[in-house]
Design a protein around this motif. Structure first.
Motif, PDB file in Angstrom:
ATOM      1  N   LYS A   1       0.812  -1.221   0.000  1.00 57.67           N
ATOM      2  CA  LYS A   1       0.000   0.000   0.000  1.00 57.67           C
ATOM      3  C   LYS A   1       0.846   1.273   0.000  1.00 57.67           C
ATOM      4  N   LEU A   2       1.751   1.406   0.962  1.00 58.10           N
ATOM      5  CA  LEU A   2       2.435   2.690   1.148  1.00 58.10           C
ATOM      6  C   LEU A   2       3.408   2.985   0.013  1.00 58.10           C
ATOM      7  N   LEU A   3       4.309   2.052  -0.287  1.00 60.96           N
ATOM      8  CA  LEU A   3       5.297   2.313  -1.334  1.00 60.96           C
ATOM      9  C   LEU A   3       4.670   2.449  -2.718  1.00 60.96           C
ATOM     10  N   PRO A   4       3.675   1.633  -3.100  1.00 53.85           N
ATOM     11  CA  PRO A   4       3.006   1.909  -4.387  1.00 53.85           C
ATOM     12  C   PRO A   4       2.354   3.273  -4.458  1.00 53.85           C
ATOM     13  N   LEU A   5       1.824   3.743  -3.334  1.00 54.42           N
ATOM     14  CA  LEU A   5       1.254   5.087  -3.326  1.00 54.42           C
ATOM     15  C   LEU A   5       2.323   6.143  -3.547  1.00 54.42           C
ATOM     16  N   VAL A   6       3.510   5.954  -2.944  1.00 54.13           N
ATOM     17  CA  VAL A   6       4.592   6.924  -3.140  1.00 54.13           C
ATOM     18  C   VAL A   6       5.003   6.982  -4.604  1.00 54.13           C
ATOM     19  N   VAL A   7       5.099   5.833  -5.252  1.00 54.00           N
ATOM     20  CA  VAL A   7       5.549   5.787  -6.643  1.00 54.00           C
ATOM     21  C   VAL A   7       4.510   6.396  -7.573  1.00 54.00           C
ATOM     22  N   ASN A   8       3.245   6.087  -7.369  1.00 55.92           N
ATOM     23  CA  ASN A   8       2.200   6.540  -8.284  1.00 55.92           C
ATOM     24  C   ASN A   8       1.674   7.925  -7.947  1.00 55.92           C
ATOM     25  N   CYS A   9       1.931   8.413  -6.742  1.00 56.61           N
ATOM     26  CA  CYS A   9       1.427   9.742  -6.334  1.00 56.61           C
ATOM     27  C   CYS A   9       2.585  10.648  -5.933  1.00 56.61           C
ATOM     28  N   SER A  10       3.706  10.551  -6.630  1.00 59.43           N
ATOM     29  CA  SER A  10       4.870  11.367  -6.286  1.00 59.43           C
ATOM     30  C   SER A  10       4.612  12.851  -6.483  1.00 59.43           C
ATOM     31  N   TYR A  11       3.588  13.205  -7.257  1.00 62.38           N
ATOM     32  CA  TYR A  11       3.248  14.605  -7.486  1.00 62.38           C
ATOM     33  C   TYR A  11       2.600  15.249  -6.272  1.00 62.38           C
ATOM     34  N   ASP A  12       2.036  14.447  -5.374  1.00 63.04           N
ATOM     35  CA  ASP A  12       1.339  14.964  -4.187  1.00 63.04           C
ATOM     36  C   ASP A  12       2.334  15.010  -3.026  1.00 63.04           C
ATOM     37  N   SER A  13       2.898  16.170  -2.757  1.00 67.56           N
ATOM     38  CA  SER A  13       3.924  16.297  -1.711  1.00 67.56           C
ATOM     39  C   SER A  13       3.367  16.022  -0.331  1.00 67.56           C
ATOM     40  N   ALA A  14       2.174  16.469  -0.035  1.00 72.13           N
ATOM     41  CA  ALA A  14       1.581  16.245   1.282  1.00 72.13           C
ATOM     42  C   ALA A  14       1.381  14.762   1.536  1.00 72.13           C
ATOM     43  N   LEU A  15       0.922  14.047   0.536  1.00 71.26           N
ATOM     44  CA  LEU A  15       0.702  12.615   0.681  1.00 71.26           C
ATOM     45  C   LEU A  15       2.027  11.879   0.883  1.00 71.26           C
ATOM     46  N   VAL A  16       3.038  12.243   0.094  1.00 79.24           N
ATOM     47  CA  VAL A  16       4.343  11.569   0.202  1.00 79.24           C
ATOM     48  C   VAL A  16       4.986  11.866   1.552  1.00 79.24           C
ATOM     49  N   LEU A  17       4.860  13.109   2.035  1.00 78.94           N
ATOM     50  CA  LEU A  17       5.443  13.442   3.335  1.00 78.94           C
ATOM     51  C   LEU A  17       4.753  12.690   4.466  1.00 78.94           C
ATOM     52  N   THR A  18       3.445  12.530   4.367  1.00 79.98           N
ATOM     53  CA  THR A  18       2.728  11.772   5.401  1.00 79.98           C
ATOM     54  C   THR A  18       3.169  10.314   5.407  1.00 79.98           C
ATOM     55  N   ILE A  19       3.307   9.742   4.230  1.00 83.59           N
ATOM     56  CA  ILE A  19       3.797   8.357   4.150  1.00 83.59           C
ATOM     57  C   ILE A  19       5.229   8.274   4.672  1.00 83.59           C
ATOM     58  N   CYS A  20       6.033   9.299   4.398  1.00 82.05           N
ATOM     59  CA  CYS A  20       7.411   9.309   4.892  1.00 82.05           C
ATOM     60  C   CYS A  20       7.441   9.336   6.420  1.00 82.05           C
ATOM     61  N   LYS A  21       6.536  10.077   7.037  1.00 85.68           N
ATOM     62  CA  LYS A  21       6.462  10.078   8.504  1.00 85.68           C
ATOM     63  C   LYS A  21       6.113   8.690   9.033  1.00 85.68           C
ATOM     64  N   ILE A  22       5.205   8.015   8.355  1.00 81.13           N
ATOM     65  CA  ILE A  22       4.841   6.651   8.777  1.00 81.13           C
ATOM     66  C   ILE A  22       6.040   5.713   8.621  1.00 81.13           C
ATOM     67  N   LEU A  23       6.784   5.862   7.515  1.00 80.32           N
ATOM     68  CA  LEU A  23       7.937   4.996   7.291  1.00 80.32           C
ATOM     69  C   LEU A  23       9.041   5.265   8.299  1.00 80.32           C
ATOM     70  N   VAL A  24       9.203   6.515   8.704  1.00 84.46           N
ATOM     71  CA  VAL A  24      10.217   6.823   9.718  1.00 84.46           C
ATOM     72  C   VAL A  24       9.864   6.159  11.044  1.00 84.46           C
ATOM     73  N   ILE A  25       8.590   6.157  11.396  1.00 86.10           N
ATOM     74  CA  ILE A  25       8.173   5.505  12.640  1.00 86.10           C
ATOM     75  C   ILE A  25       8.349   3.997  12.547  1.00 86.10           C
ATOM     76  N   LEU A  26       8.024   3.427  11.403  1.00 90.13           N
ATOM     77  CA  LEU A  26       8.118   1.971  11.251  1.00 90.13           C
ATOM     78  C   LEU A  26       9.555   1.479  11.187  1.00 90.13           C
ATOM     79  N   THR A  27      10.478   2.293  10.673  1.00 91.16           N
ATOM     80  CA  THR A  27      11.864   1.861  10.497  1.00 91.16           C
ATOM     81  C   THR A  27      12.811   2.387  11.564  1.00 91.16           C
TER      82      THR A  27
END
Length: 845
Positions: free
Chosen positions: A81-107
């Motif tokens: 879910k998360l990484l495919p969204l980053v690849v296909n929605c790279s134009y949406d900075s707010a969405l990518v930053l939110t996913i990046c925050k989730i990835l920072v917490i998970l990793t």
């Protein structure tokens, strides 16, 4: 639990070849086209809100146990879910930053309690620990291992993402390969890392007050994600070499990927401007990234990798194309093998029976080592409802021992042999095992090819590509970023900043040590960035000779008239009095607190700083020579000398430190003594009788006068001559077959210095004793420290060296063999005159 993301698939139907009658080929083509057509994720209206809800849930997760994070790992939310969204929605900075925050917490790295629980050793044999406590410990350890495995899975997902497969196909330039792929396929998606690095373009372009708080948070968020991915490593491999190699291979792939995706270039940009006010808060985070980037890397191998031929083979990566090709190749193999049943049945049965028997023997021989890779426990049920826990390694070794006794009707002699081979070995005392450690050896202190693991790693193309990427990064970092970064970090330590954590000093020491040793062995020929600061490097024969000796590791100074080809350049920022004070204070602290690992890293750094001090001393740049003389005046010649080398030598005890630590001590001793000898000769020729020693004209003259008054012989005799130091050198010489040639030469040089050092010179109060002895031999014969070497330990090592037929024709051992033969001849002549030496050799002097 509601569905967080709604997706739609836009896969197209595959076309079949009408003229192809092979159904298997058609199936393979369909699978290949299906794998190449990845689903496109289209976020719904509330996708961002749902991602923010997921972020809030993860922020409330337990930092020690992380049940929510483990649950998301089971659901494969990141990969599906998360990484495919980053690849296909790279134009949406707010969405990518939110996913990046989730990835920072998970990793993010595991908590300290979880790390301790992952390495917990269960006491199941003594019976002193209650069964309930053991069950709780098992639960804690399993939870910690599950967290570590999930982090390794995340790292593998990032590195081997389908958008990154181009980086491992060849070792050509990244830009050229990406341009070719773009021309061939206009719909080529950008790499996953490049999407995150693109978010830094706008914040880093702003300077001063124009950079907002949101920009700072974005920069820190992306840097933390890179830090988390680099820091991921197995919590405990339980002795599994395969698991450790897999982790190292994955880390090297990450290094190559960060080079290809220009992540290292972003670190260079931040490092160049880290002294700016808007960037000064990233210095410690950059230090952590550098530490994890250089983790488990040998600076000597990295520096010498540029002289080796780059590999031309591609690196296999788990991509959809590879999976499809592997399936296709597997089906073809089945078809071809099905048409080759032409061998007789008897030969086939014999070959299968022989193969089965060999496999059984292999399993029986490696049963203990194979299962020792796992650290689990076994729950045994006993009569009466009782239970007992048994460790896997102890149970399997005991089972294997009983199996060997009754196998194939073994005789009594065989039983005795099995008992001797399978009895648990006792812990060796410190005298029989003078060195401790994991057995890993660096390329600097070990002979080439001494480690089989290193030779296997050298054959891997990904290893060479990772070293080349690091070598290029180190060259650019030392030339452009080393000065600003180190000045910023030293300021943090100088003012004892509250931002510093407990292990930051150890990390700082290791980074400085890495770059110093890399610089010493780097190929600087033809690179203008490594020319002398004072106006270019000359190309005469003496300079090339000294540079070659430095690169080979010998680093011996025969006088003060030689000049080295490179200069310290930006490394001079970590060659000041504050840096030496920090190292010496850390030595005192680590010795007092009994931290051998931290002390070993500090001594390694001190050895590299002494090498750099020597290079500054013979440099053509007058500024570097003045700095070297000033540092030597503070370290060796001052009334309260700062030098800690004598203290380190006196505190060495067998069975406490590793061989690498002792190699650093011996190398540091050798360079220090040679440096003092060279400076003493220079001061004698520089000072004239007309100079007023009480009123020097300048600082240089004052330092020369102080150095000329320094009694080097007394310093050597009081600080570097003792029975314990001789025993230390003998123990290291016993590993002559593993030591690098220059380490063996340094040990032989110390022994030769002892043999040539004259104790009775006939000056001072000793004149009266000489007159009293008259014409006795004791009055005329010069005494040295050579009898200190007449002991059974030294003779045992000499006997091994002289009788070793494998080193007789090896040039690396020629000087060692020459010393050993001459030493034994001198002892034979002395023992012929005084047979009591045979008795004294059994005792310490």
């Amino acid at each position: 639990q509601r569905t967080t993301i709604t997706t739609t698939s836009t896969s197209t139907s595959t076309s079949t070849n009408e003229g192809d009658d092979n159904d298997i080929v058609n199936d393979n083509n369909r699978e290949l086209e299906k794998d190449q057509e990845e689903p496109e994720f289209i976020p719904v209206t509330d996708c961002l809100n749902w991602l923010q809800d997921l972020q809030r849930a993860l922020r409330r997760d337990s930092d020690t146990y992380r049940p929510i994070g483990l649950l998301l790992g089971q659901w494969r939310v990141v990969s599906q879910k998360l990484l495919p969204l980053v690849v296909n929605c790279s134009y949406d900075s707010a969405l990518v930053l939110t996913i990046c925050k989730i990835l920072v917490i998970l990793t993010k790295p595991t908590a300290e309690e979880a790390r301790r629980a992952g390495g917990l050793v269960l006491d199941v044999k003594s019976g002193k620990v209650d069964d309930g406590v053991i069950r709780e410990q098992i639960i804690l350890r399993d939870n910690a291992i599950a967290q570590s495995d999930l982090l390794m899975e995340y790292k593998k997902i990032f590195v081997r993402h389908p958008t990154h497969h181009y980086a491992f196909k060849s070792n050509h330039s990244t830009k050229a390969s990406k341009e070719k792929q773009t021309q061939k396929s206009p719909k080529q998606q950008p790499g996953l890392f490049s999407i995150f690095t693109s978010l830094l373009a706008t914040p880093l372009s702003k300077t001063g007050s124009s950079r907002t708080t949101t920009d700072h948070h974005t920069i820190e968020l992306i840097l933390h994600l890179f830090r988390n991915l680099l820091s991921i490593s197995p919590l405990n491999t339980y002795g599994s070499s395969e698991k450790a190699r897999e982790s190292m291979a994955l880390h090297r792939e990450l290094i190559v990927l960060m080079k290809e995706e220009m992540v290292l270039d972003v670190l260079m940009v931040i490092g160049q401007e880290v002294e700016r006010r808007e960037n000064e808060g990233y210095n410690l985070l950059l230090m952590e990234i550098l530490h994890h980037l250089l983790r488990s890397q040998d600076p000597t191998d990295v520096a010498l990798s540029a002289k080796q031929t780059p590999p031309s083979t591609s690196v296999p990566v788990a991509t959809p194309n590879n999976k499809a090709n592997s399936k296709k190749g597997a089906r073809k193999t089945i078809i071809t093998t099905s048409t080759r049943h032409t061998t007789p049945a008897s030969s086939a049965s014999n070959s299968l029976r022989a193969q089965l028997q060999s496999e059984r023997q292999r399993i029986q021989q490696t049963v203990s080592s194979r299962h020792s890779h796992f650290g689990g426990t076994l729950l045994l049920s006993k009569p009466g409802g009782r239970h007992s826990y048994v460790s896997a390694s102890g149970y399997l070794s005991q089972h294997h021992y009983h199996h060997s006794d009754t196998k194939d009707g073994a005789s009594t002699n065989n039983n005795t042999t099995a008992t001797a081979s399978h009895t648990p070995t006792r812990r060796k005392n410190k005298k029989s095992a003078p060195f401790v450690g994991s057995g890993k050896s660096s390329s600097l202190h070990s002979r080439h090819g001494a480690s089989l693991a290193s030779s296997r790693e050298m054959a891997s193309p990904i290893v060479q590509r990772a070293k080349l990427a690091l070598n290029e990064f180190c060259r650019e970092f030392v030339g452009q970023c080393y000065g600003p970064v180190m000045k910023s970090l030293k300021n943090e330590f100088r003012r004892d900043s509250n931002r510093l954590e407990e292990g930051d000093r150890f990390i700082f020491f290791r980074i400085v040590w890495f770059f110093h040793q890399w610089w010493r062995f780097a190929d600087r020929s033809g690179d203008d960035s490594f020319d002398d600061v004072g106006g270019g490097a000359s190309g005469d024969g003496k300079n090339k000779e000294v540079l070659n000796s430095v690169n080979k590791g010998a680093n011996e100074i025969d006088g003060g008239d030689k000049t080295a080809k490179g200069s310290a350049q930006n490394l001079i920022f970590t060659m000041d009095v504050f840096m030496f004070n920090l190292v010496f204070n850390s030595v005192d602290e680590f010795i007092e607190r009994k931290k051998p690992t931290e002390l070993a890293q500090t001594v390694s750094l001190y050895a590299e700083m002494i090498h750099m001090l020597q290079n500054m001393y013979v440099s053509k740049d007058p500024t570097e020579r003045m700095m070297a003389l000033g540092l030597m005046d503070r370290i060796f010649y001052a009334h309260e000398a700062m030098d800690r080398l004598p203290k380190l030598l006196s505190r060495w005890t067998p069975g406490t430190y590793s061989r690498e630590y002792l190699c650093d001590l011996v190398e540091c001793t050798h360079v220090t003594l040679k440096l003092l000898d060279a400076n003493a000769e220079r001061c004698k020729s520089a000072l004239s009788d007309e100079i007023d020693r009480k009123r020097p004209n300048d600082a240089l003259e004052r330092m020369n006068i102080t150095a000329s008054e320094f009694d080097q012989n007394a310093y050597f005799m009081r600080k570097f001559v003792s029975n314990q130091i001789v025993f230390m050198h003998i123990q290291l010489l016993s590993r002559y077959s593993v030591n690098s040639p220059h380490v063996n030469r340094h040990i032989a040089a110390y022994f030769i210095r002892l043999c040539k050092f004259k104790i009775n010179k006939g000056d001072g109060d000793m004149d009266g004793f000489d007159d009293a002895l008259g014409k006795n031999e004791l009055a005329t014969k010069t005494s040295t420290f050579e009898p200190m070497l007449y002991n059974i330990g030294m003779f045992t090592v000499m006997e091994k060296i002289l009788n070793d037929t494998t080193i007789r024709d090896n040039e690396d051992f020629s000087s060692l063999l020459m010393f050993a033969s001459s030493f034994m001849k001198r002892f034979a002549r002395a023992a012929e005159m005084n047979p009591m030496l045979y008795v004294e050799a059994m005792f310490k002097h």
